[in-house]
Design a protein around this motif. Structure first.
Motif, PDB file in Angstrom:
ATOM      1  N   ALA A  53       0.836  -1.198   0.000  1.00  0.00           N
ATOM      2  CA  ALA A  53       0.000   0.000   0.000  1.00  0.00           C
ATOM      3  C   ALA A  53       0.870   1.248   0.000  1.00  0.00           C
ATOM      4  CB  ALA A  53      -0.899  -0.012   1.213  1.00  0.00           C
ATOM      5  N   LEU A 113       2.576   1.888  -3.332  1.00  0.00           N
ATOM      6  CA  LEU A 113       1.662   2.443  -4.315  1.00  0.00           C
ATOM      7  C   LEU A 113       1.463   3.934  -4.077  1.00  0.00           C
ATOM      8  CD1 LEU A 113      -0.866  -0.469  -4.449  1.00  0.00           C
ATOM      9  CD2 LEU A 113       0.492   0.366  -6.348  1.00  0.00           C
ATOM     10  N   THR A 114       1.281   4.294  -2.787  1.00  0.00           N
ATOM     11  CA  THR A 114       1.117   5.704  -2.474  1.00  0.00           C
ATOM     12  C   THR A 114       2.364   6.468  -2.889  1.00  0.00           C
ATOM     13  OG1 THR A 114       0.253   4.745  -0.470  1.00  0.00           O
ATOM     14  CG2 THR A 114       0.102   7.138  -0.688  1.00  0.00           C
ATOM     15  N   GLY A 134       2.657   7.204  -6.451  1.00  0.00           N
ATOM     16  CA  GLY A 134       1.837   8.332  -6.852  1.00  0.00           C
ATOM     17  C   GLY A 134       2.567   9.644  -6.682  1.00  0.00           C
ATOM     18  N   GLN A 165      -5.544   2.401  -4.253  1.00  0.00           N
ATOM     19  CA  GLN A 165      -4.400   3.045  -4.887  1.00  0.00           C
ATOM     20  C   GLN A 165      -4.141   2.453  -6.267  1.00  0.00           C
ATOM     21  OE1 GLN A 165      -2.439   5.613  -4.058  1.00  0.00           O
ATOM     22  NE2 GLN A 165      -3.746   6.054  -2.321  1.00  0.00           N
ATOM     23  N   ALA A 166      -4.348   1.132  -6.387  1.00  0.00           N
ATOM     24  CA  ALA A 166      -4.091   0.476  -7.666  1.00  0.00           C
ATOM     25  C   ALA A 166      -5.015   1.054  -8.736  1.00  0.00           C
ATOM     26  CB  ALA A 166      -4.293  -1.032  -7.522  1.00  0.00           C
ATOM     27  N   PHE A 203      -6.588   3.905  -8.611  1.00  0.00           N
ATOM     28  CA  PHE A 203      -6.246   5.319  -8.721  1.00  0.00           C
ATOM     29  C   PHE A 203      -5.075   5.527  -9.687  1.00  0.00           C
ATOM     30  CE2 PHE A 203      -3.815   8.989  -7.317  1.00  0.00           C
ATOM     31  CZ  PHE A 203      -4.780   9.945  -7.153  1.00  0.00           C
ATOM     32  N   LEU A 204      -4.067   4.686  -9.564  1.00  0.00           N
ATOM     33  CA  LEU A 204      -2.852   4.884 -10.347  1.00  0.00           C
ATOM     34  C   LEU A 204      -2.909   4.240 -11.715  1.00  0.00           C
ATOM     35  CD1 LEU A 204      -0.035   4.292  -7.730  1.00  0.00           C
ATOM     36  CD2 LEU A 204      -0.616   6.418  -8.877  1.00  0.00           C
ATOM     37  N   TRP A 205      -3.471   3.028 -11.769  1.00  0.00           N
ATOM     38  CA  TRP A 205      -3.290   2.252 -12.989  1.00  0.00           C
ATOM     39  C   TRP A 205      -4.501   2.212 -13.890  1.00  0.00           C
ATOM     40  CZ3 TRP A 205      -0.775  -1.574  -9.200  1.00  0.00           C
ATOM     41  CH2 TRP A 205       0.550  -1.177  -8.973  1.00  0.00           C
TER      42      TRP A 205
END
Ligand SMILES: Nc1ncnc2c1ncn2[C@@H]1O[C@H](COP(=O)(O)OP(=O)(O)O)[C@@H](O)[C@H]1O
Ligand SMILES: [Mg+2]
Lengths: 419, 238, 309
Positions: free
Chosen positions: A17, A20-21, A24, C114-115, C117-119
C-alpha cells in the motif's frame, strides 16, 4: 510458523500500500524536477526554493496540479530571464491530498527546509486554516492562489464588520467568497431572473461560507429561498435531496462545495427531470465537472475569481507554455494566480537583495524581510494587477460567471464586485 | 492380517504442551475398543487427531492400510472413519433430517442414503418423529442419538464415539449403551471413549486406560473390569 | 408529506444496493467470523472491471448486449480479488489474533484503491459509466429511473438465487453446517476451505453486481466509492444480524429507508431543524444502528450467540 506468515503478510500488504502511495507522489516529483531543470546560467548561483502545497492526488487534484505547474512556469520564466541575478529558483511541491492534517505536516516540512523561502498554496480554505499558524511562527510568506474564505485574512468576525488580520505572513491572489457568493446572487437574480433558489452546501469551511453568503444576498435582493440542505463530501446518492428540490419547485440550485459532489448532484437532478441550472463557486469550475457530468452539466454556472486566464492577453505565453510542456491538471482556474503569487515571491526576493547589496541574507532574515517585501508588491501580473491590502487580500477584485455551453465553460459575465 | 486401525507412538501437542505422549494401540475389524481415563487424560485429543482435526507432532496412524497423519479431515471421512465428537455437536439450526443428510455428505447413492436414514429412524424412533424439527430443540440424549445416527450415515468402517453418555440421565445412558451393543451385534467396528468405565469395559473387546497422555494399562474389557487397580481408580471401589 | 412515496422508493433503491454488498460481509463473517473490510473495494473494483469491458467493446454496442458482458467481466474481477484475498491474505492468518486479518484487510483496501487510482486510465477522478436508456417511469407520484429498475431486479434475482442455493443445494447445506460448526462440518466430510472460498466468491460476485448497478444508477464510478458503500453495507449487515443473509438484505433496506426519511423529514420536526438534511444521514444511520443493537444486540434477524455451539 503461524506468526511468521502473519508478520510477513501484513508487512507485504502494508508495504504494498505504501509503495503504491509513494509511486503516486514520486511520479509527480519527477515531473516537477524535470520542469525545474531549464535554468542555471552562472556557477556561483544561490538556489532559492519556493514551496508548493496543494492536492496533487485524489480529490481536487486537477486544480491542485494547476497550481503546482503555474508556479513551475513562473519559476522557469524567472530563471530563463535571469530576473534575479545570482539566484536560481526551484520548486518543491508537496501533496496535501486536500487534508488539513497533511497540509499542516507539509507546512512544517517546508518551514524546516532551510532552502525554502516562501510557500504557494494551499488550494483549499479548510487546509489553509491548519497551515497559517505554522508559517506565521516561522515568519514565512504563504500566498494562496485560491483560498476564498474571508476568515483567513479578515478574522472570524469579518461578517459583522469587525475585520482583524490574524496572520501577517498570509496573502492571497484570489479574491474572497464574500464577493463570489454575492456576485453569484446578483447574477442569478438580476441577469438570470431566478426567483426561487434551493441552497445546498457540503458543510466544509469553503462550501458553507459560500452558500451562506449567497443565501443572504439572494434574499436581500428579493429572491426566495425555496429550501436548504447539506450533504457530506464523498456521498454518491443524492436521491433524497433531488426529491426535495423537485418538490420545492425551485428555479435554480446553488451549491457551495467542490465538483466531486456537484457533478453527481447535477446528473441526478437532471435525470429526475428537474431541469434547473446548478450554480456554484470556483470549487466546481473545473473541466472535470463537465467531463464527468456530461450532458447534465449543460447550462450550469460557476463563478470564479478574476477574469478567465484564457481571455487575458498577458497570459497567452503562460498558456502556450503550459500546453507545450504537456503539464497535467487544470490551469484555467488558478494557474494564472499561482503564477502571479510565485512572481510576487520572486520580485520580493529581488527587492530584499537590492536592499542588501545584491546578496541574499541568511534564510531566517530573508524570510522575515520577504514578508514586508510581498506586502509592498505592486506589479501587473498575468491575471491582473498584483498588490495586497492591509489584510493580505488582493486588491484585484475581479470576478467572472461561467456557464457550461456545448460542453465547455464559457465566460458569460466578468466584473468588479465590492459587495 | 493387519488391524483396521493402527496407532503407533502417537504424540500430539497444544503449543509446547504435549497432551498425548506416544501412545500405541490397534483396533481390529469387528471389535469394540475402548479408551478410558480421567478427565484431561488425552482421549479426546487422540480421537481428534485420528480424524485429522489435530496434527500430530510424531508417530504414525494407519487406517485400512493407508497412513493418515497428513490427510485433511474431510478426506479421512471418505476413507471410512466417522467421528461422533464429544459434546455431540449436532448442527442446531438444521433439521434432524438435514443433520442426517450431512452425515451422508460424501455419498452419492441416494437410494442407499434413504435406506440408511430409515435405519437410523428405526434405531432411534424419536428422531423419525421429529425429522423436520430443528436439531437444537432436542434434549441432550436425543441430540446424542442424532450425533450417533449422523456418524453412521457415512457407512463408516470404524465409528469413533467420544463420551456418548456424557451428561445424560441414567435411563438415557442405558439406552445409548444398549445401542452400542446393538451396533456391535450388527458388526460395526467401534472406538469408544468413555468416562463411565463400568459400562465401557463391560462391552469392550479391548480396553486401554489412559493417564496424562500415556496408555497405562491394556487388556480385554473383561480383564480390566476385574483388575484391582482399575476397580479402585476408575470404578470408585475400595 | 406527499413526497413520502418517492422518499421511500429512494431509500428502497439505495437500500437494496447496501443489501447486495452486505451479503458479502455477512456470508464471510457467518462462516469464518472475519470482517472482510476490503469488501467495499471489491465492490469498487467490480464496477471498474465492468467499465473496462464496456470501454473495450466496439463503440455503438447496445447497452443491452454490453450489460451481461459487463456483469461477467466485473464479476470475474471481483471474484478473483475476493478469492485471492482469502487464499493469500486471510487463510494464512486464520488462527492468528483477530487483529491481524483486520489490519490486513485495511492494507488490502488501501492497496486496491491506490491500484485503481494509479493504474486505471483516468482513475484519479470520476469515470463516466454507461447508463440505461429510457425513464424516468412514473408510478403514481413516484419517479423511477432505469438504473433503479436494474438495481431492484438484480437485488431480487440475487437474493432468490442465493436463498434457493443455500436451502436446497448440497453445497448450500454444507455452507450452513460450516457456519454453525466448522470442525464438525469437517467431520462430515465437508472441505471447509472450499466452502469458505465459495462464500468469498458469492460475496464478491454480488459486490460486482452492486458495483455495476451503482455505475448504471449514478452514471459514474470513482476509486473511492468503496469506502462509504462498504461502511454502510457493513452497518446494514450488523443491523440485520451479521451471519444471516436475509438479515443483510433487510438491514440494507431498513438502513436505506431510514437514511432517506431522516434526511427528508427530520428537519421538519420543530426544534430539530439543525439535525435534518442529507448532511446528517450518516449520523442517523448510526443512531439507528445503536438503537437496534441496544434493543436486539444480535441484530434484526440474528441468532443469539448462545445458539452458536
Ligand atoms: N484446545 C486445547 N488447547 C490447549 N490444551 C488443550 C486443548 N484441548 C485439550 N487440552 C489439554 O490437553 C489435555 C488432554 O485433554 P483431552 O484430550 O480433552 O482429555 P480427555 O478427553 O481425556 O478428557 C488436557 O490437559 C487439556 O487441558
Ligand atoms: Mg474428552
Amino acid at each position: 510458523m503461524q506468526h511468521r506468515s502473519l508478520l510477513i503478510l501484513t508487512s507485504v500488504l502494508a508495504t504494498g500500500a505504501l509503495t503504491l502511495t509513494a509511486c503516486g507522489s514520486r511520479s509527480n516529483d519527477n515531473k516537477s524536477n524535470g520542469g525545474g531543470g531549464s535554468s542555471s546560467s552562472s556557477s556561483s548561483n544561490t538556489t532559492v526554493v519556493i514551496g508548493v502545497d496543494a492536492p496533487l492526488t485524489g480529490a481536487n487534484s486537477a486544480t491542485g496540479l494547476g497550481i503546482q505547474y503555474g508556479v513551475q512556469i513562473a519559476v522557469d520564466d524567472a530563471n530563463a530571464k535571469n530576473l534575479v541575478p545570482g539566484v536560481t529558483f526551484k520548486v518543491k511541491a508537496l501533496d496535501d491530498k486536500a487534508q488539513p492534517a497533511t497540509g499542516q505536516q507539509n507546512a512544517t516540512a517546508l518551514v524546516a527546509d532551510n532552502s525554502v523561502i516562501a510557500a504557494i498554496g494551499p488550494l483549499n480554505s479548510g487546509v489553509a486554516q491548519s497551515m497559517q499558524q505554522v508559517f506565521a511562527s516561522a515568519n514565512m510568506v504563504e500566498i494562496s492562489p485560491s483560498n476564498t474564505n474571508p476568515t483567513l485574512t479578515q478574522g472570524k468576525d469579518w461578517a459583522t464588520g469587525n475585520k482583524v488580520r490574524a496572520f501577517k505572513t498570509y496573502f492571497r491572489t484570489a479574491t474572497t467568497d464574500a464577493l463570489q457568493g454575492g456576485f453569484a446572487a446578483d447574477y442569478a437574480y438580476n441577469t438570470l431572473k431566478k426567483k426561487d433558489a434551493f441552497v445546498v452546501d457540503d458543510k466544509q469551511t469553503y462550501g458553507a461560507g459560500l452558500a451562506g453568503i449567497f443565501k443572504g444576498k439572494f434574499s436581500g435582493l428579493g429572491g426566495k429561498i425555496a429550501g436548504t440542505d447539506h450533504v457530506n463530501t464523498g456521498d454518491t446518492d443524492y436521491s433524497t435531496l433531488v426529491t426535495k428540490i423537485k418538490n420545492s419547485h425551485a428555479d435554480m440550485l446553488y451549491y457551495g462545495g467542490q465538483y466531486d459532489e456537484s457533478e453527481l448532484i447535477t446528473k441526478q437532478l437532471k435525470a429526475a427531470g428537474v431541469n434547473i441550472p446548478l450554480m456554484g463557486g470556483d470549487g466546481m469550475f473545473s473541466d472535470t465537472y463537465i467531463k464527468t457530468a456530461g450532458k447534465a452539466a449543460e447550462g450550469d454556472l460557476a463563478t470564479s475569481v478574476g477574469v478567465p486566464v484564457t481571455t487575458l492577453p498577458a497570459a497567452k505565453d503562460f498558456i502556450s507554455t503550459y500546453k507545450s510542456k504537456g503539464y497535467p491538471g487544470d490551469y484555467g482556474t488558478y494557474g494564472g494566480y499561482s503564477y502571479d503569487a510565485a512572481t510576487a515571491v520572486i520580485k520580493g526576493v529581488k527587492a530584499i537583495m537590492d536592499a542588501n547589496s545584491n546578496k541574499l541574507p541568511a534564510m531566517t532574515d530573508a524570510r522575515s524581510q520577504l514578508v514586508d517585501a510581498v506586502q509592498k508588491s505592486d506589479f501587473d501580473g498575468i491575471a491582473g494587477h498584483v498588490s495586497f491590502d492591509q489584510y493580505g487580500d488582493t486588491t484585484n477584485k475581479q470576478l467572472t460567471v461561467y456557464q457550461v455551453k456545448s460542453g465547455a465553460w464559457a465566460p458569460v459575465k466578468s466584473g468588479t464586485y465590492n459587495g | 492380517m493387519s488391524a483396521l486401525l493402527e496407532v503407533d507412538n502417537l504424540r500430539v501437542a497444544y503449543g509446547k504442551i504435549e497432551a498425548v505422549k506416544g501412545i500405541s494401540f490397534a483396533v481390529e475389524a469387528g471389535q469394540v475398543v475402548t479408551l478410558i481415563g480421567t478427565n484431561g487424560a488425552g482421549k479426546t485429543t487422540t480421537l481428534r487427531t485420528l480424524s485429522g482435526l489435530l496434527k500430530p507432532v510424531g508417530g504414525k496412524v494407519v487406517f485400512d492400510g493407508k497412513p493418515l497423519t497428513r490427510v485433511p479431515p474431510h478426506k479421512i471421512v471418505a476413507l471410512g472413519l466417522a467421528h461422533s465428537p464429544e459434546g455431540r455437536h449436532i448442527f442446531p439450526r438444521l433439521t434432524i433430517e438435514q443433520n442426517l443428510q450431512l452425515g451422508a455428505y460424501l455419498r452419492k447413492d441416494s437410494a442407499g442414503i434413504t435406506q440408511d436414514m430409515q435405519r437410523a429412524y428405526d434405531l432411534f424412533p424419536i428422531l423419525g418423529e421429529r425429522r423436520k424439527q430443528a436439531a437444537g430443540t432436542l434434549s441432550g440424549g436425543e441430540q446424542q442419538m442424532l450425533a450417533m445416527g449422523r456418524a453412521l450415515m457415512s457407512q463408516p468402517k470404524l465409528l469413533m464415539l467420544d463420551e456418548p453418555s456424557m451428561g445424560l440421565s441414567p435411563i438415557m445412558m442405558q439406552k445409548i449403551m444398549a445401542t452400542i451393543v446393538e451396533l456391535r451385534a450388527q458388526g460395526t467396528t467401534i472406538l469408544l471413549v468413555e468416562q463411565n468405565a463400568q459400562a465401557a469395559l463391560s462391552l469392550a473387546d479391548q480396553a486401554h486406560v489412559m493417564e496424562v497422555g500415556t496408555i497405562k494399562l491394556s487388556g480385554t474389557g473383561h480383564a480390566l473390569l476385574h483388575d484391582d487397580e482399575v476397580r479402585k481408580t476408575y470404578l470408585g471401589e475400595d | 408529506m406527499h413526497t413520502l412515496p418517492q422518499q421511500l422508493a429512494n431509500g428502497l433503491f439505495i437500500g437494496s444496493m447496501y443489501g447486495l454488498i452486505a451479503i458479502g460481509y455477512t456470508m464471510v463473517y457467518g462462516i469464518v467470523q472475519l470482517i472482510n473490510f476490503a469488501h467495499g473495494e471489491i465492490y469498487m473494483t467490480g464496477a471498474f472491471g465492468a467499465l473496462a469491458v464496456y470501454t473495450n467493446l466496439p463503440s455503438g454496442t447496445s447497452i443491452w448486449l454490453a450489460l451481461p458482458l459487463m456483469l461477467i467481466g466485473g464479476g470475474i474481477v471481483s471474484v478473483l480479488i475476493a478469492v485471492g484475498a482469502e487464499r493469500f491474505a486471510y487463510r494464512p492468518l486464520r488462527n492468528a489474533p483477530r487483529l491481524a486479518p483486520l489490519i490486513t484487510a485495511i492494507g488490502l483496501s488501501l492497496a486496491l484503491q491506490q491500484a485503481v487510482f494509479l493504474w486505471y486510465p483516468g482513475g484519479d477522478n470520476g469515470k463516466r459509466f454507461p447508463q440505461l436508456p429510457g425513464g424516468p417511469y412514473h408510478i403514481g407520484s413516484v419517479d423511477i429511473q432505469s438504473g433503479d429498475i436494474f438495481l431492484i431486479v438484480a437485488a431480487v434475482v440475487c437474493m432468490v438465487a442465493l436463498a434457493t442455493f443455500v436451502r436446497t443445494s448440497r453445497t448450500g447445506r454444507a455452507m450452513q453446517a460450516t457456519a454453525q460448526d466448522p470442525d464438525t462440518a469437517q467431520l462430515m466430510g465437508i472441505d471447509t476451505n472450499r466452502i469458505i472460498v465459495i462464500a468469498f466468491a458469492i460475496g464478491g460476485f454480488f459486490a460486482a453486481v452492486a458495483g455495476v448497478a451503482s455505475g448504471l444508477k449514478y452514471g459514474q464510478v470513482k476509486f473511492d466509492i468503496g469506502f462509504q458503500a462498504g461502511l454502510k453495507a457493513f452497518t446494514a449487515a450488523v443491523l440485520g444480524g451479521i451471519g444471516n443473509i436475509y438479515g443483510a438484505m433487510l438491514g440494507g433496506l431498513v438502513l436505506g429507508i431510514a437514511e432517506s426519511c431522516a434526511s427528508a423529514y427530520i428537519s421538519n420536526i420543530p426544534g430539530m431543524e439543525q439535525l435534518g438534511g442529507g448532511g446528517w444521514a450518516n449520523v442517523w444511520a448510526f443512531v439507528l444502528l445503536i438503537v437496534v443493537l441496544l434493543v436486539r444486540p444480535q441484530g434484526l434477524l440474528g441468532e443469539r450467540v448462545a445458539d452458536r455451539a
